[in-house]
Design an enzyme around this catalytic site. Structure first.
Site, PDB file in Angstrom:
ATOM      1  N   GLU A 260     -17.739 -27.988-137.660  1.00  0.00           N
ATOM      2  CA  GLU A 260     -18.172 -28.626-136.420  1.00  0.00           C
ATOM      3  C   GLU A 260     -19.668 -28.831-136.576  1.00  0.00           C
ATOM      4  O   GLU A 260     -20.412 -27.867-136.811  1.00  0.00           O
ATOM      5  CB  GLU A 260     -17.891 -27.768-135.196  1.00  0.00           C
ATOM      6  CG  GLU A 260     -18.362 -28.440-133.911  1.00  0.00           C
ATOM      7  CD  GLU A 260     -18.431 -27.502-132.721  1.00  0.00           C
ATOM      8  OE1 GLU A 260     -18.315 -28.005-131.585  1.00  0.00           O
ATOM      9  OE2 GLU A 260     -18.623 -26.286-132.907  1.00  0.00           O
TER      10      GLU A 260
ATOM     11  N   ASP B 143     -17.980 -23.007-136.730  1.00  0.00           N
ATOM     12  CA  ASP B 143     -18.434 -23.440-135.416  1.00  0.00           C
ATOM     13  C   ASP B 143     -19.909 -23.861-135.446  1.00  0.00           C
ATOM     14  O   ASP B 143     -20.763 -23.157-135.994  1.00  0.00           O
ATOM     15  CB  ASP B 143     -18.254 -22.284-134.420  1.00  0.00           C
ATOM     16  CG  ASP B 143     -18.748 -22.618-133.035  1.00  0.00           C
ATOM     17  OD1 ASP B 143     -18.115 -23.455-132.382  1.00  0.00           O
ATOM     18  OD2 ASP B 143     -19.771 -22.042-132.617  1.00  0.00           O
TER      19      ASP B 143
END
Length: 590
Positions: free
Chosen positions: A291, A258
């Site tokens: 990401e 993330d």
């Protein structure tokens, strides 16, 4: 499958039937004790580098905590399981407690991946997700991606507020029930990915600052507070050991990292990839996905398989909805040209300046299409809307179906968000379970995030944004699949299944070594994109997201139509593309 040969530096390691090795990095503490649930305490021995360690009698299942400087009692930050909350006792566990039924599983190659993102809590915990696996396999999914699992405060959370990343949230089930879910998925030929958060901790239950101030930097801030200090070897090891735990103790097939743009030490990410790959045999497939708002193409050549392609999503979203506020401002000008660049080169932003005047991204045209994960919806893009609307509520259904052809038949790796495949109109809202002052701060902070949007300039409208902490907010996000009541649900699912069948049969076998070819802007909201597949054949997708017909170059005489949405085949051969249409064709090599 082999386990890592080195002993983890952090946490409680069960050694034998009655003995456990305890270890805590606490450079800001003068003394550390282990406190057992029966009240007995034992001082840990200080060691160089800020470590406190000791072997003590403690069986599997033993409950323990750490007491810092004869004062605050805290859970183990590397707890493998919690007895109850993030503030309570940790439990001694061992991965050997579970007998794997599919220990010979080696995963699947990356190019076969079709990701399906799910929130475990909304599906009823690990057992609830397991009940969906057969249907997902039948749909054509090859990998489920679980939103973050680390123990978080309260009963409801997206998972990004976790504070104990080694402990799967006990409200979803036990560690062995999670293993059973993964084991069952492997038996069905499905991979399992887990979303991991290594850029911050949540606001409730993180005690690291009390005894390990060096865990954080005082010179760099993130949206969540002080940045984690990855210059510290103990900090790097903490997160790398967490990733190794998922790969080995839980046998996951992939990790999605993330928001790595919030990690300032990029060499840490490269070390992470190197150590993970070195820990598995060559025949085991392990997939690492980023990401990264920075669009760092270099990381996709340094051990990472792919990146979530927010650029592709954002360009498509603007074309589908005509929205242009917030970060969509960066795609409001010439969105069709931006989509064309994405389809040909991967990233839209490859060093160009964004709306803030900052250069963003690196050249990516040399990367294969499979280095990019494409999606029309995900937890962020739906849930970070004030009212959690899905695309089914925001655009013409035929336009959405046309975009879905591009999503599922392009050489990029597709990702679906739970409910997308049945045309769900159920909101997916942002939900938490914070209380008192923190709960109020989270509610008000959430509402204030939308101040820059015109419609939310009115405070009364802004105050109507659902309170993340209300149980009703969570309940409003529960899946709504009901084909017996709404036949459009079943129709959407049939549509997705057909496209995924075509992908598996005609495209996946030819993906390794594929590359983008010519991409042409046909008109406003219309493009024609071509890729050369591994066997020399040409895949072409003509996409028209406008409400007007457009003209495309005629198909070659050797081309065959693979799939069409709102297409008259005779007119299509001549180059006519109707409103909200998509046409996929393959021209075999000579």
């Amino acid at each position: 499958m082999p386990m890592p040969t080195s002993r983890p530096a952090h946490g409680a390691l069960h050694l034998d039937e009655g003995t456990t090795h305890f270890s805590l990095w606490a450079p800001s503490a003068n003394s550390v004790e282990v406190v057992f649930a029966d009240g007995n305490t034992h001082a840990l021995k200080p060691e160089p580098g800020g470590w406190f360690r000791r072997e003590l009698p403690c069986p599997l299942g033993g409950a323990y905590a750490f007491r810092i400087d004869d004062g605050q009692q805290v859970p183990d930050p590397a707890s493998r399981a919690q007895q109850d909350s993030v503030h309570g006792f940790s439990l001694v566990t061992a991965p050997t407690s579970y007998a794997w039924q599919h220990s010979d599983w080696r995963g699947r190659p990356w190019h076969e991946t079709v990701l399906y993102e799910v929130h475990v809590g909304l599906l009823g915990g690990y057992a609830g997700v397991e009940r969906q696996l057969e249907g997902l396999r039948e749909l054509g999914i090859t990998a489920i991606e679980l939103m973050p699992l680390g123990q978080f405060p309260g009963e409801r959370n997206w998972g990004y507020d976790g504070v104990l990343p080694f402990a799967p949230h006990n409200g979803y089930g036990s560690p062995d029930e999670l293993r059973h879910l993964i084991d069952t998925a492997h038996g069905l030929g499905l991979m399992v990915f887990i979303d991991v958060v290594y850029n911050h901790f949540g606001p409730d239950g993180n005690y690291l600052g009390l005894y390990a101030k060096d865990f954080f930097r005082d010179d760099i801030s993130t949206p969540w507070g002080p940045a984690i200090d990855f210059r510290q070897p103990a900090v790097r090891d903490f997160f790398i050991e967490n990733a190794l735990m998922w790969v080995h103790d839980y046998q996951v097939d992939g990790l999605r990292f993330d928001a790595v743009h919030a990690i300032s030490e990029k060499d840490f990410l490269i070390e992470m990839a190197q150590r993970l790959r070195a820990s598995v045999p060559l025949e085991r497939h392990l997939h690492l996905v980023l990401e990264n708002e920075d669009n760092s193409a270099e990381l996709l050549q340094a051990g990472f398989d792919a990146q979530w392609n927010d650029d592709g999503h954002n360009a498509l979203h603007v074309l589908l909805t005509d929205e242009h506020e917030g970060y969509y401002q960066d795609y409001a000008q010439q969105p069709t040209e931006k989509l064309a660049r994405c389809l040909q080169q991967g990233f839209v932003y490859q060093g160009q300046t964004n709306r803030h005047g900052n250069a963003r991204g690196e050249p990516s045209g040399h990367l294969p299409p499979t280095a990019f994960v494409l999606f029309l919806q995900n937890h962020d893009q739906v849930g970070n809307r004030a009212f959690g609307e899905r695309l089914t509520c925001l655009t013409d259904p035929d336009a959405l179906k046309a975009a879905t052809v591009l999503l599922l038949l392009s050489p990029m790796i597709p990702l679906l968000f739970m409910g997308e495949e049945w045309g769900s109109r159920q909101a997916f809202l942002f939900f938490t379970d914070h209380h008192d002052e923190l709960g109020i701060a989270v509610r008000d902070g959430r509402r204030n995030e939308f101040r820059e949007f015109a419609v939310f300039q009115d405070s009364a409208i802004r105050d109507s944004i659902p309170d993340p902490n209300k149980l009703g907010t969570f309940n409003s996000s529960l899946p709504d699949y009901a084909p017996e009541i709404d036949p459009t649900h079943q129709a959407w699912r049939i549509y997705y299944r057909k496209l995924l069948e075509l992908r598996q049969q005609l495209i996946v076998p030819r993906l390794p070594g594929s590359h983008a070819g010519h991409v042409q802007v046909l008109a406003k909201k219309a493009v024609s994109a071509a890729w050369t597949l591994a066997d020399g054949s040409k895949l072409r997708i003509d996409l028209n997201l406008s409400d007007q017909p457009v003209t495309a170059p005629p198909l070659g005489s050797a081309a065959r139509v693979v799939f069409g949405n709102r297409i008259d085949l005779h007119a299509a051969q001549q180059g006519l593309r109707g409103p909200f249409s998509a046409l996929a064709s393959i021209e075999e090599s000579a």
